[in-house]
Design a protein around this motif. Structure first.
Motif, PDB file in Angstrom:
ATOM      1  N   PRO A 106     -21.400  61.793 -72.888  1.00  0.00           N
ATOM      2  CA  PRO A 106     -20.799  61.623 -74.232  1.00  0.00           C
ATOM      3  C   PRO A 106     -19.352  61.138 -74.170  1.00  0.00           C
ATOM      4  CG  PRO A 106     -21.989  63.704 -74.103  1.00  0.00           C
ATOM      5  CD  PRO A 106     -21.931  63.163 -72.707  1.00  0.00           C
ATOM      6  N   VAL A 107     -18.597  61.594 -73.150  1.00  0.00           N
ATOM      7  CA  VAL A 107     -17.213  61.134 -73.009  1.00  0.00           C
ATOM      8  C   VAL A 107     -17.192  59.664 -72.617  1.00  0.00           C
ATOM      9  CG1 VAL A 107     -15.005  61.549 -71.871  1.00  0.00           C
ATOM     10  CG2 VAL A 107     -16.545  63.462 -72.309  1.00  0.00           C
ATOM     11  N   ILE A 108     -18.113  59.261 -71.757  1.00  0.00           N
ATOM     12  CA  ILE A 108     -18.181  57.856 -71.343  1.00  0.00           C
ATOM     13  C   ILE A 108     -18.480  56.952 -72.536  1.00  0.00           C
ATOM     14  CG2 ILE A 108     -19.549  56.225 -69.976  1.00  0.00           C
ATOM     15  CD1 ILE A 108     -19.769  58.390 -67.830  1.00  0.00           C
ATOM     16  N   LYS A 109     -19.360  57.424 -73.433  1.00  0.00           N
ATOM     17  CA  LYS A 109     -19.731  56.609 -74.592  1.00  0.00           C
ATOM     18  C   LYS A 109     -18.543  56.374 -75.521  1.00  0.00           C
ATOM     19  CE  LYS A 109     -24.607  57.893 -74.642  1.00  0.00           C
ATOM     20  NZ  LYS A 109     -25.692  58.587 -75.378  1.00  0.00           N
ATOM     21  N   LYS A 110     -17.692  57.378 -75.653  1.00  0.00           N
ATOM     22  CA  LYS A 110     -16.535  57.208 -76.541  1.00  0.00           C
ATOM     23  C   LYS A 110     -15.256  56.899 -75.770  1.00  0.00           C
ATOM     24  CE  LYS A 110     -15.035  62.045 -76.878  1.00  0.00           C
ATOM     25  NZ  LYS A 110     -14.736  63.161 -77.789  1.00  0.00           N
ATOM     26  N   GLY A 111     -15.381  56.700 -74.441  1.00  0.00           N
ATOM     27  CA  GLY A 111     -14.200  56.453 -73.622  1.00  0.00           C
ATOM     28  C   GLY A 111     -13.445  55.203 -74.026  1.00  0.00           C
ATOM     29  N   THR A 112     -14.179  54.205 -74.478  1.00  0.00           N
ATOM     30  CA  THR A 112     -13.525  52.956 -74.878  1.00  0.00           C
ATOM     31  C   THR A 112     -12.713  53.118 -76.154  1.00  0.00           C
ATOM     32  OG1 THR A 112     -15.559  52.310 -76.031  1.00  0.00           O
ATOM     33  CG2 THR A 112     -15.293  51.549 -73.757  1.00  0.00           C
ATOM     34  N   LEU A 113     -12.938  54.204 -76.904  1.00  0.00           N
ATOM     35  CA  LEU A 113     -12.215  54.421 -78.160  1.00  0.00           C
ATOM     36  C   LEU A 113     -10.924  55.214 -77.954  1.00  0.00           C
ATOM     37  CD1 LEU A 113     -15.264  55.386 -80.430  1.00  0.00           C
ATOM     38  CD2 LEU A 113     -14.233  53.122 -80.117  1.00  0.00           C
ATOM     39  N   LEU A 114     -10.754  55.779 -76.783  1.00  0.00           N
ATOM     40  CA  LEU A 114      -9.566  56.576 -76.510  1.00  0.00           C
ATOM     41  C   LEU A 114      -8.395  55.666 -76.152  1.00  0.00           C
ATOM     42  CD1 LEU A 114     -11.306  59.376 -74.425  1.00  0.00           C
ATOM     43  CD2 LEU A 114     -10.638  59.460 -76.824  1.00  0.00           C
ATOM     44  N   THR A 117      -4.879  57.517 -71.182  1.00  0.00           N
ATOM     45  CA  THR A 117      -5.518  58.409 -70.211  1.00  0.00           C
ATOM     46  C   THR A 117      -5.282  59.886 -70.536  1.00  0.00           C
ATOM     47  OG1 THR A 117      -3.564  58.208 -68.784  1.00  0.00           O
ATOM     48  CG2 THR A 117      -5.425  56.740 -68.333  1.00  0.00           C
ATOM     49  N   HIS A 118      -4.224  60.205 -71.268  1.00  0.00           N
ATOM     50  CA  HIS A 118      -3.997  61.598 -71.647  1.00  0.00           C
ATOM     51  C   HIS A 118      -5.079  62.067 -72.608  1.00  0.00           C
ATOM     52  CE1 HIS A 118      -2.064  65.027 -73.742  1.00  0.00           C
ATOM     53  NE2 HIS A 118      -1.620  65.292 -72.514  1.00  0.00           N
ATOM     54  N   GLN A 119      -5.441  61.210 -73.565  1.00  0.00           N
ATOM     55  CA  GLN A 119      -6.543  61.552 -74.453  1.00  0.00           C
ATOM     56  C   GLN A 119      -7.852  61.661 -73.686  1.00  0.00           C
ATOM     57  OE1 GLN A 119      -6.797  58.865 -77.765  1.00  0.00           O
ATOM     58  NE2 GLN A 119      -4.750  59.348 -78.548  1.00  0.00           N
ATOM     59  N   LEU A 120      -8.034  60.761 -72.723  1.00  0.00           N
ATOM     60  CA  LEU A 120      -9.241  60.799 -71.903  1.00  0.00           C
ATOM     61  C   LEU A 120      -9.304  62.077 -71.076  1.00  0.00           C
ATOM     62  CD1 LEU A 120     -11.790  59.529 -70.762  1.00  0.00           C
ATOM     63  CD2 LEU A 120     -10.358  58.208 -69.184  1.00  0.00           C
ATOM     64  N   VAL A 125     -11.693  67.319 -69.803  1.00  0.00           N
ATOM     65  CA  VAL A 125     -11.502  68.743 -69.554  1.00  0.00           C
ATOM     66  C   VAL A 125     -12.216  69.574 -70.618  1.00  0.00           C
ATOM     67  CG1 VAL A 125      -9.788  70.599 -69.479  1.00  0.00           C
ATOM     68  CG2 VAL A 125      -9.363  68.453 -68.279  1.00  0.00           C
ATOM     69  N   ARG A 126     -12.171  69.107 -71.861  1.00  0.00           N
ATOM     70  CA  ARG A 126     -12.882  69.814 -72.932  1.00  0.00           C
ATOM     71  C   ARG A 126     -14.392  69.818 -72.656  1.00  0.00           C
ATOM     72  NH1 ARG A 126     -12.034  71.674 -77.979  1.00  0.00           N
ATOM     73  NH2 ARG A 126     -13.827  71.630 -79.410  1.00  0.00           N
ATOM     74  N   ALA A 127     -14.906  68.673 -72.185  1.00  0.00           N
ATOM     75  CA  ALA A 127     -16.323  68.605 -71.830  1.00  0.00           C
ATOM     76  C   ALA A 127     -16.641  69.541 -70.665  1.00  0.00           C
ATOM     77  CB  ALA A 127     -16.705  67.163 -71.485  1.00  0.00           C
ATOM     78  N   CYS A 128     -15.729  69.638 -69.703  1.00  0.00           N
ATOM     79  CA  CYS A 128     -15.916  70.577 -68.585  1.00  0.00           C
ATOM     80  C   CYS A 128     -15.985  72.019 -69.081  1.00  0.00           C
ATOM     81  CB  CYS A 128     -14.786  70.433 -67.569  1.00  0.00           C
ATOM     82  SG  CYS A 128     -14.765  68.885 -66.644  1.00  0.00           S
ATOM     83  N   LEU A 129     -15.084  72.372 -69.991  1.00  0.00           N
ATOM     84  CA  LEU A 129     -15.080  73.730 -70.534  1.00  0.00           C
ATOM     85  C   LEU A 129     -16.350  74.027 -71.315  1.00  0.00           C
ATOM     86  CD1 LEU A 129     -11.391  74.049 -71.806  1.00  0.00           C
ATOM     87  CD2 LEU A 129     -12.417  75.312 -69.915  1.00  0.00           C
ATOM     88  N   THR A 130     -16.870  73.019 -71.996  1.00  0.00           N
ATOM     89  CA  THR A 130     -18.067  73.219 -72.815  1.00  0.00           C
ATOM     90  C   THR A 130     -19.258  73.638 -71.973  1.00  0.00           C
ATOM     91  OG1 THR A 130     -17.229  71.539 -74.354  1.00  0.00           O
ATOM     92  CG2 THR A 130     -19.538  72.137 -74.566  1.00  0.00           C
ATOM     93  N   THR A 131     -19.285  73.267 -70.687  1.00  0.00           N
ATOM     94  CA  THR A 131     -20.400  73.659 -69.837  1.00  0.00           C
ATOM     95  C   THR A 131     -20.479  75.172 -69.654  1.00  0.00           C
ATOM     96  OG1 THR A 131     -19.120  73.431 -67.775  1.00  0.00           O
ATOM     97  CG2 THR A 131     -20.269  71.474 -68.574  1.00  0.00           C
ATOM     98  N   TYR A 132     -19.387  75.893 -69.932  1.00  0.00           N
ATOM     99  CA  TYR A 132     -19.392  77.347 -69.802  1.00  0.00           C
ATOM    100  C   TYR A 132     -19.836  78.039 -71.089  1.00  0.00           C
ATOM    101  CZ  TYR A 132     -16.784  76.978 -65.417  1.00  0.00           C
ATOM    102  OH  TYR A 132     -16.405  76.710 -64.126  1.00  0.00           O
ATOM    103  N   ASP A 133     -20.027  77.264 -72.164  1.00  0.00           N
ATOM    104  CA  ASP A 133     -20.329  77.873 -73.455  1.00  0.00           C
ATOM    105  C   ASP A 133     -21.747  78.428 -73.502  1.00  0.00           C
ATOM    106  OD1 ASP A 133     -19.876  78.704 -76.001  1.00  0.00           O
ATOM    107  OD2 ASP A 133     -20.109  76.740 -76.929  1.00  0.00           O
TER     108      ASP A 133
END
Length: 296
Positions: A106-114, A117-120, A125-133
């Motif tokens: 999902p991050v790759i799909k919207k990566g071109t819209l960021l 690199t700070h937003q990326l 990192v947010r996607a990484c954290l979501t794996t613990y949810d």
């Protein structure tokens, strides 16, 4: 496998994603972007813990994400988590991992819209954290299940092994989040905004959940041991009561089982019913004594 997702000409920065890298691919990327050899070596260590390291012109991050292959008796860092290494600067963003990471798609799909690199970095990192949810919900359900077995089940289930592995999982994932604190702190610094604040809030939420799960499982283990001890004491109490009833009777039987020739009671016409009556009186006396002491 090297995959270029964004390039500097179109998006203002390069984003290169490397899956299952070999030494040649890493050396090629390292020489192209001037990456330190020691940090490249860290990328190849499968058991490396989370870290944040800042250099002059780029930063190096290792984040451990929850693995999809959740085994019942998994209790080590490599069994429960996968490593994602990130090289990050204003002009490039490099992600390195040994296995395909579905959470990155999902991050790759919207990566071109960021825009930068700070937003990326914040999005990754947010996607990484979501794996613990999702694992936190499963672990909470497991804690509820074992709590029901400890408190409500009348069967003697062998649940100690399950409690052990559940405690190990919760403790390990809690430590992974705790070690990732520096990464979150550096993302939500002076460049922070609403999005990075959301990432910090997600991190705080997950840390709180795993702290609570850790407290609950420790309390449940203590309760389990207390309950097991209580059941053992109850069993011993019942056996003790039976032994107190039978000790005087066994004593009487032992006396009249001795092979002495001159025992007057043996020839008495009322000897046998008299001994039975004495046993009954002793049994009734012991019973009422127990009732008076409220042991029955």
């Amino acid at each position: 496998m090297i995959r270029q997702i964004c390039n500097k000409e179109e998006h203002g920065y390069d984003w290169i994603d490397i899956n299952a890298p070999d030494d040649g691919e890493l050396q090629e990327i390292a020489s192209s972007y001037g990456l330190h050899a020691a940090l490249v070596h860290d990328c190849l260590q499968p058991g490396h813990l989370p870290k944040y390291e800042s250099l002059d012109d780029y930063a190096f991050i290792i984040f451990r994400v929850y693995t999809d292959y959740d085994l019942l008796e998994a209790d080590t860092v490599q069994e429960l988590t996968n490593k994602v290494a990130i090289f990050y600067s204003a002009s490039f963003f490099i992600t390195i991992h040994r296995y395909p990471q579905p959470f990155l798609e999902p991050v790759i799909k919207k990566g071109t819209l960021l825009k930068n690199t700070h937003q990326l970095l914040n999005a990754v990192v947010r996607a990484c954290l979501t794996t613990y949810d999702e694992p936190s919900n499963k672990l909470a359900q497991s804690v509820d299940y074992y709590e029901e077995q400890v408190f409500l089940s009348k069967r003697n289930m062998p649940i100690l092994k399950g409690l052990y592995y559940l405690r190990r999982k919760i403790d390990l994932l809690k430590r992974m989040l705790m070690l990732s604190r520096d990464i979150i702190e550096n993302i939500d610094d002076h460049q922070g905004n609403v999005n990075t604040r959301d990432t910090r809030d997600l991190y705080v939420k997950l840390s709180t959940i795993y702290d609570s799960l850790n407290d609950n499982i420790n309390q449940l283990l203590n309760t389990y041991f207390s309950t097991a001890s209580q059941r053992t004491n109850e069993t011993m109490r019942v056996l003790t009561i039976f032994s107190v009833f039978f000790m005087p009777l066994t004593f009487i039987v032992g006396i009249y089982g001795m092979n002495f020739k001159f025992m007057p009671e043996l020839e008495h016409p009322w000897g046998y019913p008299g001994v039975l009556l004495l046993m009954l009186i002793i049994t009734v006396a012991v019973y009422f004594w127990f009732r008076k002491k409220r042991w029955l």
